[in-house]
Structure formats: C-alpha cells, structure tokens
Design an enzyme around this catalytic site. Structure first.
Site, PDB file in Angstrom:
ATOM      1  N   GLN A  19       0.814  -1.214   0.000  1.00 35.14           N
ATOM      2  CA  GLN A  19       0.000   0.000   0.000  1.00 35.14           C
ATOM      3  C   GLN A  19       0.849   1.267   0.000  1.00 35.14           C
ATOM      4  O   GLN A  19       0.319   2.372  -0.101  1.00 35.14           O
ATOM      5  CB  GLN A  19      -0.947  -0.009   1.185  1.00 35.14           C
ATOM      6  CG  GLN A  19      -0.266   0.085   2.539  1.00 35.14           C
ATOM      7  CD  GLN A  19      -1.241  -0.013   3.708  1.00 35.14           C
ATOM      8  OE1 GLN A  19      -1.683  -1.088   4.064  1.00 35.14           O
ATOM      9  NE2 GLN A  19      -1.569   1.132   4.294  1.00 35.14           N
ATOM     10  N   CYS A  25      -5.445   0.403   3.659  1.00 36.57           N
ATOM     11  CA  CYS A  25      -5.482  -1.004   4.085  1.00 36.57           C
ATOM     12  C   CYS A  25      -6.894  -1.583   4.026  1.00 36.57           C
ATOM     13  O   CYS A  25      -7.098  -2.748   3.668  1.00 36.57           O
ATOM     14  CB  CYS A  25      -4.931  -1.139   5.499  1.00 36.57           C
ATOM     15  SG  CYS A  25      -5.797  -0.131   6.711  1.00 36.57           S
ATOM     16  N   HIS A 162      -6.079  -1.215  11.827  1.00 37.12           N
ATOM     17  CA  HIS A 162      -5.499  -1.681  10.566  1.00 37.12           C
ATOM     18  C   HIS A 162      -6.311  -2.859  10.019  1.00 37.12           C
ATOM     19  O   HIS A 162      -6.652  -3.781  10.766  1.00 37.12           O
ATOM     20  CB  HIS A 162      -4.044  -2.109  10.817  1.00 37.12           C
ATOM     21  CG  HIS A 162      -3.323  -2.552   9.595  1.00 37.12           C
ATOM     22  ND1 HIS A 162      -3.295  -1.827   8.427  1.00 37.12           N
ATOM     23  CD2 HIS A 162      -2.602  -3.679   9.337  1.00 37.12           C
ATOM     24  CE1 HIS A 162      -2.576  -2.470   7.526  1.00 37.12           C
ATOM     25  NE2 HIS A 162      -2.153  -3.602   8.048  1.00 37.12           N
ATOM     26  N   ASN A 182      -1.084  -9.324   4.836  1.00 34.45           N
ATOM     27  CA  ASN A 182      -1.007  -7.879   5.038  1.00 34.45           C
ATOM     28  C   ASN A 182      -0.798  -7.192   3.689  1.00 34.45           C
ATOM     29  O   ASN A 182      -0.674  -7.861   2.654  1.00 34.45           O
ATOM     30  CB  ASN A 182       0.142  -7.577   6.017  1.00 34.45           C
ATOM     31  CG  ASN A 182      -0.020  -6.224   6.687  1.00 34.45           C
ATOM     32  OD1 ASN A 182      -0.877  -5.424   6.327  1.00 34.45           O
ATOM     33  ND2 ASN A 182       0.829  -5.960   7.672  1.00 34.45           N
TER      34      ASN A 182
END
Lengths: 214, 74
Positions: A19, A25, A162, A182
């Site tokens: 990102q 996110c 997150h 992630n």
C-alpha cells in the site's frame, strides 16, 4: 475443524501487495477477499482494482482511511463492478473516481456479512472455511517492528486501526495461529504475512470480521 | 549523510532498536514473535500510525450460530 487450513494451498489467493504510503489497508483487505471468492466460483484468479475502491467508496476517505464494512456496504448497495487492477492501477494516492461502461468486465458482490466473533474463534475458523478469507480490523501498532513468529502479546483488543485479510489457520503446533495477509509488501513479516495466536482475540482479530458472497 | 533529515532518521532508527529490545525481552515463551529491523525502522511510532494505521473501526453485531431445530438434529 482440520488442524491446518490455508486458502493459499488452493491457489486462490493473489500475491501480497504494497500500500506504500497510502492509508488504504481497508480497501486492500476487502478486495483481497473478493479476489479469492471470485476464484472459488471457478473463475481465474484475478487482481482487482484497489484504487477503484479507494477513489470511489463514498463514505470513506481514500488514502486517509476508511472502513471495510462501509466499503462493503457501498459495493453491495450499488453492485459496483470492480475492474481489473491492470485497468485501474494502484497509484498510492486518492484520485478521482473513474466510471466504466456497464458492458465492461467487472466483479460485483452479492452480499456480505460482518460480525463480532470474539470468544468464538472456532466458529470464525469455520466461517473462513465456508465463506472464504475474512477481512478483519486489528490493533497493529506493534507490527511496525514485526519480523516473524506468532504474535501473542503487545497489542490490544480495543484499539482497532489496521485492516488485513485472514487466509487460513494452523493448529498443528503448541500455539495455534491465524495466517494473515497484510498489504505492506513481501519484505515485511513472513513474505508479507503475519501469524496471530488463535483463541484469545489477540490484537482484536475477532472483533470485526467480514466475509463476502459472490 | 550529515543532513538534518539524516540525523532525525538515524535517531529514530536507534529508538527502534530500543523498542525491538523491549518487545523481544518481554516475551519469554518459545514460538513467540520476533521483532527487529524492517522498512519501518526509521519511522517514529506516530509517523507509522499516521501513515499506515488508517482503518476505521466499526461496531458489528455479535455472531450467533444458525439455529438448528431439534427435529433437524434428530
């Protein structure tokens, strides 16, 4: 439940993305889930546009932040067709929303569900196996320094900040853990993934859990 | 090297080493996480939070298992 389960083993998870310095996110996590569920429906595994969600989700703030649930709600209400990443590539900044003709290819969702699974992580694992990867919101303050292993401490279950995507779990060892994708690139953590202890709502992983239907 | 920015980042990097030491020392169990240098080691905690931790939490209903009637179970 099986001892180990990972959607990556079925080749239905797209590569880890980065990102960069965009706080998107929330978009990466839900688009990752949609990509897998689309592939599970028998379609090719495609990378869909995260930038489209960042630019167009009306109740969110693009690279300045957003919510997985409000973005899913918008995708579901309007039946937005997510185009391929190659057609609407990631720019790491919020841009103007691009619209595509109705005739062009895109993936829309049929629905979604979002629940609090705290104290019910067995059921959450069952949901992962039944529905596909789960978009979750966690406290990731200590993840700044994460290199590997199973996170069991140093995060809170009351400060979600997150969004990530759970692709599987592993209960074969002493410490059972969630396998979490992630969006900080492959050099972070375990090739872009992080392992979080199962069964104790570590980092608030079970507090806000979303699954999509296609 | 020698610039103000370099000194700021170097100081933050040193702080991150202290943070790694704290995070690693306070967990004595095996199978636990390891903390160390990565691409975020020259960011302050505040910078990291401001740039990367931008998900907005939402309150969602508690999950309840789908109801199965006793007749179905039989």
């Amino acid at each position: 439940l099986p001892a180990k389960f990972d959607w990556r083993d079925k080749k239905v998870v797209t590569p880890v993305r980065n990102q960069l310095s965009c706080g998107g996110c929330w978009a990466f996590s839900i688009v990752g889930g949609i990509e897998t569920v689309y592939a599970l429906k028998g379609h090719p595994l495609l990378e869909l546009s995260v930038q489209q969600v960042i630019d167009c989700s009306p109740r969110d703030y693009g690279c300045n932040g957003g919510s997985t649930v409000s973005a899913l709600s918008w995708l579901n209400e309007i039946k937005v067709k997510l185009v391929q990443d190659s057609e609407y590539p990631f720019k790491a900044e919020t841009g103007t929303c691009h619209h595509f003709p109705n005739s062009s290819f895109g993936v829309s969702i049929k629905g979604y569900e979002a629940h609090d699974f705290s104290a019910q992580e067995e059921e959450m694992a069952q949901k992962l196996m039944d529905s596909g990867p789960l978009a979750v919101i966690v406290d990731a303050v200590s993840w700044q320094d994460y290199q590997g292993g199973i996170i069991q401490h140093h995060c809170s279950s009351s400060e979600a900040n997150h969004a990530v995507l759970i692709t599987g779990f592993d209960r074969t060892g002493d410490v059972p853990y969630w396998i979490v994708k992630n969006s900080w690139g492959t050099t972070w953590g375990l090739d872009g993934y992080v392992h979080i202890k199962m069964g104790a709502n570590i980092c608030g992983i079970a507090d806000s859990v979303a699954a999509v239907f296609l | 090297q020698g610039s103000e920015e370099f000194h700021k980042r170097y100081k933050l990097f040193q702080e991150s080493l202290r943070r790694h030491h704290f995070l690693s020392s306070s967990s004595n169990a095996t199978n636990t996480a390891t903390y160390g240098i990565n691409q975020f080691s020259d960011l302050s905690s505040e910078e990291f939070r401001t740039i990367y931790l931008r998900a907005l939490p939402v309150h969602v209903p508690k999950y309840s298992k789908p109801y199965k009637s006793s007749r179905k179970r039989l």
